[in-house]
Motif scaffolding. Structure first.
Motif, PDB file in Angstrom:
ATOM      1  N   PHE A  61      17.735 104.721  92.741  1.00  0.00           N
ATOM      2  CA  PHE A  61      18.884 105.122  92.270  1.00  0.00           C
ATOM      3  C   PHE A  61      18.958 106.831  92.333  1.00  0.00           C
ATOM      4  CE2 PHE A  61      17.407 101.428  90.225  1.00  0.00           C
ATOM      5  CZ  PHE A  61      18.636 100.307  90.539  1.00  0.00           C
ATOM      6  N   ALA A  83      -0.554 104.538  79.277  1.00  0.00           N
ATOM      7  CA  ALA A  83       0.652 105.058  78.353  1.00  0.00           C
ATOM      8  C   ALA A  83       0.715 104.723  76.930  1.00  0.00           C
ATOM      9  CB  ALA A  83       2.147 104.349  79.226  1.00  0.00           C
ATOM     10  N   GLN A  84      -0.037 103.654  76.827  1.00  0.00           N
ATOM     11  CA  GLN A  84       0.099 103.035  75.394  1.00  0.00           C
ATOM     12  C   GLN A  84      -0.840 103.571  74.494  1.00  0.00           C
ATOM     13  OE1 GLN A  84       2.279 101.441  76.298  1.00  0.00           O
ATOM     14  NE2 GLN A  84       2.275  99.313  76.862  1.00  0.00           N
ATOM     15  N   LYS A  97       2.949 112.227  83.003  1.00  0.00           N
ATOM     16  CA  LYS A  97       3.801 111.505  83.875  1.00  0.00           C
ATOM     17  C   LYS A  97       4.345 112.272  85.017  1.00  0.00           C
ATOM     18  CE  LYS A  97       6.386 108.018  81.164  1.00  0.00           C
ATOM     19  NZ  LYS A  97       7.812 108.003  80.648  1.00  0.00           N
ATOM     20  N   ARG A  98       4.535 113.375  84.597  1.00  0.00           N
ATOM     21  CA  ARG A  98       4.983 114.385  85.717  1.00  0.00           C
ATOM     22  C   ARG A  98       3.957 114.776  86.648  1.00  0.00           C
ATOM     23  NH1 ARG A  98       8.330 119.406  83.517  1.00  0.00           N
ATOM     24  NH2 ARG A  98       9.812 117.583  82.712  1.00  0.00           N
ATOM     25  N   ASN A 115      21.527 109.262  91.023  1.00  0.00           N
ATOM     26  CA  ASN A 115      22.848 109.388  89.947  1.00  0.00           C
ATOM     27  C   ASN A 115      23.161 108.026  90.004  1.00  0.00           C
ATOM     28  OD1 ASN A 115      23.270 111.967  88.909  1.00  0.00           O
ATOM     29  ND2 ASN A 115      23.596 112.842  90.677  1.00  0.00           N
ATOM     30  N   GLY A 143      13.678 126.810  85.036  1.00  0.00           N
ATOM     31  CA  GLY A 143      14.183 128.080  85.059  1.00  0.00           C
ATOM     32  C   GLY A 143      14.815 128.745  83.725  1.00  0.00           C
ATOM     33  N   ASN A 144      15.015 130.004  83.770  1.00  0.00           N
ATOM     34  CA  ASN A 144      15.321 130.386  82.081  1.00  0.00           C
ATOM     35  C   ASN A 144      16.791 130.070  81.988  1.00  0.00           C
ATOM     36  OD1 ASN A 144      16.569 132.079  84.392  1.00  0.00           O
ATOM     37  ND2 ASN A 144      16.550 133.766  83.246  1.00  0.00           N
ATOM     38  N   ILE A 170       3.913 111.919  88.984  1.00  0.00           N
ATOM     39  CA  ILE A 170       4.873 111.962  90.050  1.00  0.00           C
ATOM     40  C   ILE A 170       4.530 112.965  91.134  1.00  0.00           C
ATOM     41  CG2 ILE A 170       7.327 112.536  90.359  1.00  0.00           C
ATOM     42  CD1 ILE A 170       7.468 111.470  87.330  1.00  0.00           C
ATOM     43  N   LYS A 205       1.927 111.703  93.645  1.00  0.00           N
ATOM     44  CA  LYS A 205       2.612 110.800  94.531  1.00  0.00           C
ATOM     45  C   LYS A 205       3.304 111.485  95.608  1.00  0.00           C
ATOM     46  CE  LYS A 205       2.950 106.398  92.004  1.00  0.00           C
ATOM     47  NZ  LYS A 205       3.726 105.444  91.147  1.00  0.00           N
ATOM     48  N   LYS A 265       1.960 112.757  76.995  1.00  0.00           N
ATOM     49  CA  LYS A 265       2.427 111.843  78.037  1.00  0.00           C
ATOM     50  C   LYS A 265       3.570 112.204  79.095  1.00  0.00           C
ATOM     51  CE  LYS A 265       1.657 108.226  74.806  1.00  0.00           C
ATOM     52  NZ  LYS A 265       2.540 107.211  73.782  1.00  0.00           N
ATOM     53  N   ALA A 266       4.472 112.941  78.601  1.00  0.00           N
ATOM     54  CA  ALA A 266       5.499 113.568  79.445  1.00  0.00           C
ATOM     55  C   ALA A 266       4.955 114.342  80.695  1.00  0.00           C
ATOM     56  CB  ALA A 266       6.600 114.195  78.621  1.00  0.00           C
ATOM     57  N   GLU A 312      10.496 131.277  87.084  1.00  0.00           N
ATOM     58  CA  GLU A 312      11.737 130.944  86.286  1.00  0.00           C
ATOM     59  C   GLU A 312      12.910 132.000  86.800  1.00  0.00           C
ATOM     60  OE1 GLU A 312       8.757 131.792  85.326  1.00  0.00           O
ATOM     61  OE2 GLU A 312       8.676 133.403  84.017  1.00  0.00           O
TER      62      GLU A 312
END
Lengths: 1253, 406
Positions: free
Chosen positions: A702, A834-835, A848-849, A704, B169-170, A852, A855, A844-845, A1112
């Motif tokens: 999917f 995850a449990q 997960k990242r 969007n 990003g900021n 990903i 992979k 966890k997040a 950033e």
């Protein structure tokens, strides 16, 4: 049998009574003599169907036995007699019916008008039946001609003559009352397959009549001569083609039935259609012939795809030998009015061609009638098939042929046109010629070369060639011919299987086991797929409910079942582990089928033999042991084709499958794979419970709110494939470079590979408008010649370098040297539960990242690795060969080699692997140039003069020699170069040259690059006569090579310092990060109309590549920088203010800003106001090839090594503009001073860069 | 034919068992309505009761909503395409549905614009309103209002629908992270079964309505973003078209999509009010998107999406919710496929077993399964050993992530 007959007769009678009833209501008609024949026609039509139906049945059911035959003959005689009787009995009734119809429609048309209108229409109809009776007549006369039969024939002959006189008489009447005519004709004819609403071409009456007469003539000839078609038909029937016979007979039977069924609704429909129909026929029909050409164009735009679908469907049917399907399909299209509008003469020609092959002249005549019904004119192709068919019938009457030729002349076509424009297959041409010779024994087709026009700009290249000659290749004629044979063999197979470079690795037990396992599975899958394919084909063949609908069945018949299965199995092997989008997979499969079909079509059309002859003769031009030629390859090839004109035509003929069809076909195959390919779940791990699981899955991803279908392989399959490390790779044949010089492009549709279809212009899949435009384009010759020039360059492999690269590749790869490491080097995908409550949600997040990212990295690595594997394996396969890259171009005119993986436009690695096949002695300065090239490849000394670079090269000779001798164990100086592999190759070449007894005589094959500096800005500066700008892009002679990118970078840095001092945060962050590389792409593309948006994306990409730049700030920094780059450029190119102002003004006025180029064509400029301070040079993205094609063949003799012919094909006008500016302007013509530039980013090239060779 | 009848009957039976969405006709929104004046006094009283000490006496009278023309002019000055509530009656109506006077929930007003609804809410006795305004244009007036009150209104430069961006990003306001917003406001995380802590009211941006709704429902299931702080209730104006899709029922093959299933599974959906487009002031001249398909799109619908308290009680957890999301999306990518085929794809041969446990027919289509049934199906799957071995589970991790909450 007699029962049947009685039934049929009863039906007739009942019909008759029906008519009687009708007649009662109608006022009695005036009985002018003209009407009589009309009535007869009507009666015959009515009575014919059931009778003929029955007769067919009879002959079908009682085969060949003699007495049976006799009986049939007798019966059919009887039938004919009966028919004649009915005819005599019924005329009045039918006449009345016509009146009924007419009155129903419109009052004013008198009976006389109606019936007279019917005349020309009915005539062909009348004779449709004659062949039939003729046939029986002949059969009868063999045994014993009965009295009745004699009488019948006499009557018929009388009628024939009467009717032939009829049209002339009628003509006058018709002209007076066209409305009545069209109406009358509508109810008139009821041919098999055209049972209702006939649209006669009203206006070109003379022509229409004449045409009709041709078909009449054909029929007449058939019936009157005893040997004509009848004999041919008879032989067909008696011949060994029992199957065909059956099918042929079934066809009409069905038709007959359908006709009777369609009768009643047809009449109703007539009524309803009449009001609008009459208007329609009147208003649109008369213009039809004139409109035809326009029609084709409009249709090409509007419903081109539908037409293409119908056409390719028909051709696929014919190719697969399914004539019956093709025929009934054409008829069904013809019947439906909305579909009929889509048909043009060529569609009918396809069927005619089939009948011509069989020699059935009456079928062709029938299609001529269909053509007329559809309001179309027969074209060259139609006459061609008619003549061919006549040529095939040994006893064909010369009268007929003369008639046909005369008819052609009346239509404004000549026999010469026939031979120069028609596409012939197999022996068609000879047959046509034979037919013509029957009437004109000393006829010789005169073929004239199309007068090629070239743009005035390059005219002198074509006209002044007195002391030029086409350069020879370093091969004898025999060698080239042998190479051709090899290439031909390759392409006939369509696929080629080669050893992968990983084959060198030792085979472990586990690998062997996995290979065995895979092989077993494949064998099993093959069987399953074969069966599934057969079953689904069977279903498809029988469930064709509406026969005007297109379905996939014929496309599943063009190849053998086994070949489809092979294609499917091959695609399983090459499926990436992360899956592939369904559409792409489908497209690839469909394309593979199409390619194979094309090749087989060429074989079937006997093109191969002719190609061989012409190619062998063509080698005269290229081989070193033949005499010099001054013509170009395309010219030579064209001449040869004209000389050897007998046999099939090489060009044209094949129809592209529409994109949608090949995708649909591919998806059908994918679906079959998903449903049928299974394996046991415990193959790898016996601990699992044994289940039969599918190996491919149709999932969705999917994006969007959109969903994308995806085919994913099961992890077990991936595991098996990875463990097996199979050492064979299977490619399509066009993936490999060619083993012989490519066929020169001589037209839009012909060139490059021998059999594999190839496109001159790469387009987005399914964008047919490009092709239409391209075909219309007249001035393509220079473009074609440039592509041929590129394609004729022979290449070979740098073997020592290849070995080094393969050794690294098979070891562990190297990211630094751009050799992708194997998947075993990939980061492990972290596993976590995850449990597990021990983790917080943030952790966890985060994990997960990580998963990903890992992979993603893995799948990226896999694709990079496979890409490298393909390239190296192909190179390895070609290591001892000499090969050629056929070229084509994209819509901007940028040229590309056709083989996708391994070519000279590739990365550093692939470029390093390639050498020119033909070497040249270095000469006095060659070594120096090699050294300068080396420095360019390192990316150092960008701002030094050529002397400076040479000096630098001499100072590092030690490193150079060390690199050449110990590439992997020495100082590894080469590894730090911008383009390490090419640098290493250059080191080796220098070492070899230096160590040779006499470097000036050292034969070198090494390519040395030359490049312009920011070509876009060069044009721009030239346009504006901007001296400073011109200097900065090396348009003015200069001591030092100038580098505009560094200049801009410096300017931007100045701005940055200023802003940083004033306290701007982002300017401070950027300190130390502004480099040439960051701004380069944006500077280069500014002149091509890059916007601030696109420029920002470019800079963002560069900044992201810099590792220690804080991520950033990327967004802000890229925003800031793109602004600075634009203002920096503005600052530097001050002299061009005028142009800017003018450009802006024009944009503001919203008028087209244009100028004339020397070729006399006016050039429009993009109108949009842009935020860039530069006028946008009219880049031909939209105008495409049409604007002006300009080829600037600049033969740069690369001093040292070789004659590197850089053909710079530039569709864009700007080159012309530059040239004219210099020619008329104050500046002396200055060409790029040859700033040598080694470093070229691959990515940049993909995006925007200049591609030069 | 008979199977068809069977299926229809089955559908009816099951629908009777399942919870139905409350339609506007089933409840009279005006039933408990209190008169404006009483609401006003109520507000003042409660204000006194709760924080009367800090409240100056002069603020007892109601806030002036301002001239309608003036408000319209200010709304039209906005450069983005937005809709505004300017009509006082409409604002009143919305306020009545929210019942700000009782309950202790904070009210988040998204993009108040000229602030008509804000004032109406305050007048009706709302104790704490947070105005999240994304456009600087309206910020100053709102802040000025904030200054005049003491504590009932807080104004934050923030776009509710752009909370928690995926990229890095900021960040610049109005984009921000939820935790910052909630920490700043002093709202702490709450248990799912607690009372509703926050009521959100606003108009869903027309651009990418469905995308925004999807994003929010992902967050809900994974208890990310605002849903970390408890069951946040949404009271949003949604275009009629999207609303009809949102509440579509099994069997409506065109509209019944994954996102409707997920919302219906997670929330009690209630249509509070339908208001024609013309009642709103639109800031851009652009034409309204006309409905191309058969669904009507004449109104904006005020819809209440209240997350179910028992959502996470039956085995669903925020961690395995992503599997559920994946499952539902895969199932409903095509509505006319058999559910059993999908199930067998993930774990061969276990489809029929599961269906019999669920009491469904073998040939049920994915578009005929109720949201509640999907939830139960998932709970069964999650317990079964066969499925956890399936590689479907590996798929899950990457996919919803791509566009969901970071």
């Amino acid at each position: 049998m007699s029962l049947l007959r009685v039934c049929a007769f009863a039906k007739c009678v009942s019909r008759r009574t029906l008519f009687d009833k009708c007649a009662v209501r109608v006022s009695p008609a005036d009985r002018c003599p003209l009407c009589v024949s009309t009535r007869d026609g009507g009666v015959r039509r009515i009575s014919e169907t059931p009778l003929r139906l029955q007769r067919r049945k009879v002959s079908f059911m009682i085969p060949k036995r003699d007495d049976a035959k006799k009986r049939v003959v007798e019966q059919s005689q009887l039938l004919d007699v009966l028919k004649a009787r009915i005819q005599q009995l019924q005329p009045d009734v039918v006449l009345d019916v016509h009146h009924a119809n007419v009155q129903f429609v419109k009052a004013p048309s008198s009976g006389r008008g109606v019936s007279s209108g019917k005349g020309p229409k009915v005539a062909p109809k009348e004779k449709t039946d004659i062949p039939k009776s003729g046939k029986t007549l002949k059969a009868a006369s063999k045994s014993k001609t009965s009295r009745w039969m004699e009488k019948l024939t006499r009557e018929k002959k009388n009628k024939l003559t009467k009717e032939e006189r009829l049209p002339q008489k009628i003509q006058k009447n018709v002209k007076e009352k066209p409305s009545g005519k069209s109406k009358g004709s509508k109810s008139g004819s009821a041919l098999p397959g055209t049972s209702h609403k006939v649209i006669s071409s009203a206006a070109p009456l003379v022509k229409g009549r004449a045409r009709t007469k041709l078909s009449d003539e054909i029929r007449a000839a058939v019936s009157s001569t005893e040997v004509g078609t009848t004999a041919a038909a008879a032989t067909v029937h008696k011949g060994p083609k029992g199957k065909q016979k059956a099918s042929k007979k079934q066809g009409p039977v069905k038709e007959g039935k359908r006709q009777t069924e369609a009768k009643e609704p047809a009449e109703e429909m007539e009524k309803s259609l009449d009001q609008q129909g009459s208007r329609w026929t009147l208003s649109s029909n008369p213009q039809r012939p004139e409109e035809e050409e326009e029609d084709v164009e409009v249709a090409a735009a509007a419903c081109g795809d539908v037409q293409l679908s119908i056409r390719s469907y028909l051709e696929a049917c014919v190719f697969a030998g399914d004539v019956e399907r093709a025929h009934s399909f054409l008829l069904s299209q013809h019947r439906v009015r909305s579909r009929r509008k889509l048909l043009n003469t060529d569609f009918y020609n396809i069927m005619m061609r089939v009948w011509a092959k069989k020699g059935t002249l009456n079928q062709i005549g029938r299609i001529f009638i269909l053509l007329e019904e559809a309001g179309l004119k027969p074209n060259l192709g139609s006459y061609c098939t008619a003549l061919e068919c006549m040529g095939r019938n040994p006893g064909c009457q010369p009268k007929l042929i003369t008639r046909c030729l005369r008819q052609m002349e009346e239509d404004g076509l000549s026999a010469d046109d026939l031979f120069s424009q028609c596409v012939f297959r197999q022996d068609e041409r000879d047959m046509v010629l034979k037919a013509v010779h029957l009437v004109q024994p000393d006829y010789k087709p005169r073929l004239h070369a199309r007068a090629a026009q070239c743009p005035s700009l390059v005219q002198e290249f074509y006209t002044q060639r007195a002391d030029h000659q086409y350069p020879k290749l370093d091969f004898t004629q025999e060698e080239l011919q042998e190479r051709f044979r090899q290439q031909l063999r390759l392409e006939e197979d369509c696929t080629v299987t080669i050893d992968s470079v990983e084959a060198a690795k030792p085979v472990t037990d586990h690998m062997a086991k996995m290979r065995k396992l895979l092989a077993d599975h494949r064998a099993q899958w093959q069987k399953i797929l074969l069966q599934a394919l057969r079953e689904s084909k069977m279903i498809l063949a029988n469930t064709n409910t509406k026969d005007y609908r297109l379905n996939l069945y014929p496309y599943l018949c063009v190849l053998e079942d086994r070949e489809y299965v092979d294609i499917m199995i091959q695609s399983v092997a090459s499926l990436p582990p992360s899956g592939e989008s369904l559409k792409i997979l489908g497209r690839d499969l469909g394309h593979r089928v199409y390619t194979k079909y094309c090749v087989q079509q060429k074989q079937q059309n006997q093109v191969v033999e002719k190609l061989r002859n012409i190619y062998n003769a063509y080698t005269d031009l290229l081989a070193k042991d033949t005499k010099e030629c001054i013509v170009l390859p395309s010219e030579y090839w064209g001449r040869l084709e004209r000389e050897q004109s007998s046999g099939p035509s090489l060009q044209g003929g094949e129809t592209h499958w529409p994109y949608i069809v090949s995708v649909e076909l591919g998806i059908y195959m994918v679906d079959m794979m998903v449903k049928n390919l299974k394996m046991n779940s415990d193959v790898l791990n016996p601990a699992f419970e044994r289940k039969l699981i599918p190996i491919l899955y149709h999932m969705y991803t999917f994006r969007n709110t959109r969903q994308v279908g995806f085919i994913k392989p099961h992890p077990i399959l991936i595991q098996m494939q990875q463990d097996a490390m199979e050492s064979k790779l299977t490619f399509d044949s066009y993936v490999m470079p060619m083993l012989c010089p490519p066929v020169p492009w001589t037209s839009v549709k012909f060139g490059a590979y021998l059999l594999t279809p190839s496109k001159l212009m790469r387009t987005v899949e399914g964008a047919t408008q490009h092709e239409v435009l391209l075909e219309k384009c007249q001035n393509l010759l220079p473009v074609l010649d440039s592509l041929n020039q590129l394609g004729n360059c022979a290449w070979s492999i740098n073997k020592p370098l290849l070995d080094i690269i393969i050794s690294i590749f098979n070891d562990r790869g190297s990211d630094k040297l751009d050799i992708p490491p194997p998947l075993s080097e990939a980061p492990k995908i972290p596993h976590f539960n995850a449990q597990d409550p021990a983790y917080t949600s943030a952790e966890k997040a985060h994990m997960k990242r990580d998963v990903i990212n890992a992979k993603k990295k893995c799948s990226e690595m896999h694709s990079l690795r496979m890409d490298a594997l393909y390239k190296l394996s192909i190179a390895n396969h070609m290591r001892d060969e000499i090969f050629w890259f056929p070229h084509n171009m994209d819509f901007r005119g940028r040229t590309y080699p056709c083989p996708p993986y391994f070519n000279h436009l590739g990365s550093d690695v692939t470029r390093a692997l390639l050498l020119f096949a033909e070497g040249k002695p270095l000469g006095p300065k060659g070594l120096d140039w090699l050294k300068i090239h080396l420095v360019n490849l390192t990316g150092l000394k960008k701002r030094s003069s050529l002397e400076g670079r040479l000096e630098y090269a001499n100072s590092i000779m030690e490193d150079v020699l060390d690199s050449a001798d110990n590439p992997l164990n020495g100082n590894k100086w080469w590894m730090n170069a911008d383009e390490p592999w090419q640098a290493l190759g250059c080191c080796m070449e220098i070492a070899n040259a230096v160590r040779s007894p006499d470097p000036t005589n050292f034969i070198s094959n090494f390519p040395v690059h030359q490049d312009g500096s920011c070509n876009g800005l060069q044009h721009y500066a030239a346009l504006g006569r901007d001296v400073i700008g011109a200097t900065s892009v090396n348009l003015m002679p200069c001591e030092m090579p100038q580098d505009v990118y560094s200049g801009v970078a410096q300017q931007v840095e100045e701005f940055r310092v200023r802003d940083a001092q004033s306290g701007m945060k982002i300017a401070q962050v950027l300190e130390g990060f502004i480099s040439r590389k960051v701004v380069k792409q944006t500077v280069m593309t500014v002149v091509y109309g890059v916007t601030r948006y696109g420029g920002r994306l470019q800079i963002e990409k560069r900044l992201k590549e810099i590792e220690d730049f804080p991520k950033e700030h990327v967004w802000d920094a890229s925003h800031y920088l793109v602004r600075m780059v634009f203002s920096g450029l503005k600052e530097m190119f001050t002299g061009t203010r005028e142009i800017q102002a003018e450009g802006r003004l024009a944009a503001n006025r919203n008028t087209t800003h244009g100028w004339c180029v020397s070729s006399g064509e006016c050039v429009g400029m993009a109108q949009s106001e842009s935020i860039i301070p530069f006028p946008i040079i009219p880049w031909c993205q939209r105008v495409c090839v049409c604007v002006c094609v300009c080829v600037c063949v600049c033969v740069c003799v690369c001093v040292c090594v070789c004659v590197c012919v850089c053909v710079y094909v530039c569709v864009c006008v700007c080159v012309c503009v530059r040239t004219c500016c210099f020619l008329n302007g104050s500046h002396p013509p200055v060409f790029p001073s040859g700033e040598l530039e080694g470093g070229r980013e691959k990515k940049m090239e993909e995006k925007m860069g200049m591609v030069e060779v | 034919m008979s199977t068809q009848i069977w299926r229809g009957a089955d559908l009816m039976m099951r629908s009777a068992c399942c919870r139905t969405i409350r339609s506007p006709s089933s409840e009279q929104p005006g039933a408990e309505r209190t008169s404006p004046s009483s609401a006003l006094t109520h507000r003042n009283l409660s204000a006194v009761a709760v924080q009367g000490q800090s409240r100056p006496l002069c603020r007892y009278d109601s806030l002036d909503l301002g001239e309608v023309e003036e408000n319209v002019r200010r709304a039209l000055a906005c450069k983005k395409i937005r809709h505004f509530i300017v009509n006082p009656d409409l604002a009143e109506l919305v306020t009545q549905h929210l019942r700000p006077e009782n309950g202790r929930s904070v009210i988040f007003e998204c993009n108040p614009g000229p602030g008509v609804l804000t004032r109406t809410l305050l007048n009706a006795g709302a104790q704490r309103v947070v105005a999240l305004e994304g456009d600087k244009l309206f910020l100053r007036d709102l802040q000025e209002l904030e200054g005049r009150l003491d504590g009932q209104l807080e104004v934050v430069h923030c776009d509710y629908f752009k909370l928690d961006p995926i990229g890095v990003g900021n960040l610049r306001p109005p984009v921000m992270y939820t935790d910052k917003l909630f920490t700043d406001l002093g709202i702490s995380e709450a248990s799912w079964t607690d009372d509703i802590p926050v009521k959100v009211v606003g108009i869903l941006p027309l651009r990418n309505e469905r995308g925004t709704l999807l994003k929010m429902v992902y967050a809900l299931f994974e208890r990310q973003s605002v849903y970390r702080y408890g069951r946040v209730e949404l009271n949003l104006f949604i275009s009629e078209k999207e609303y009809l899709k949102l509440v579509s029922r099994p069997g409506e093959m065109m509209q019944y999509r994954a996102f409707s299933v997920l919302w219906q599974m997670a929330c009690d959906i209630e249509l509070l009010h339908k208001e024609p487009w013309e009642s709103f002031v639109k800031s851009s001249k652009q034409r309204m998107p006309s409905s191309k398909n058969q669904l009507p799109n004449e109104h904006l619908c005020l819809v209440r999406l209240r997350p179910r308290a028992d959502l996470f009680s039956g085995g669903l957890t925020p961690t395995n919710a992503s599997t559920l999301l994946m499952m539902v999306k895969q199932c409903l990518a095509k509505r006319k496929v058999k559910l059993i085929d999908r199930l067998n794809l993930w774990s061969p041969d276990s489809g029929s077993k599961l269906l019999s446990e669920m009491g469904m027919l073998e040939d049920i289509l994915t578009g005929h399964v109720y949201p509640e049934e999907y939830l139960r199906l998932f709970q069964l799957i999650d317990k079964s050993q066969e499925f956890t071995q399936s590689w479907l589970y590996e798929e899950i991790l990457e996919n919803p992530q791509r566009e969901g909450w970071g």
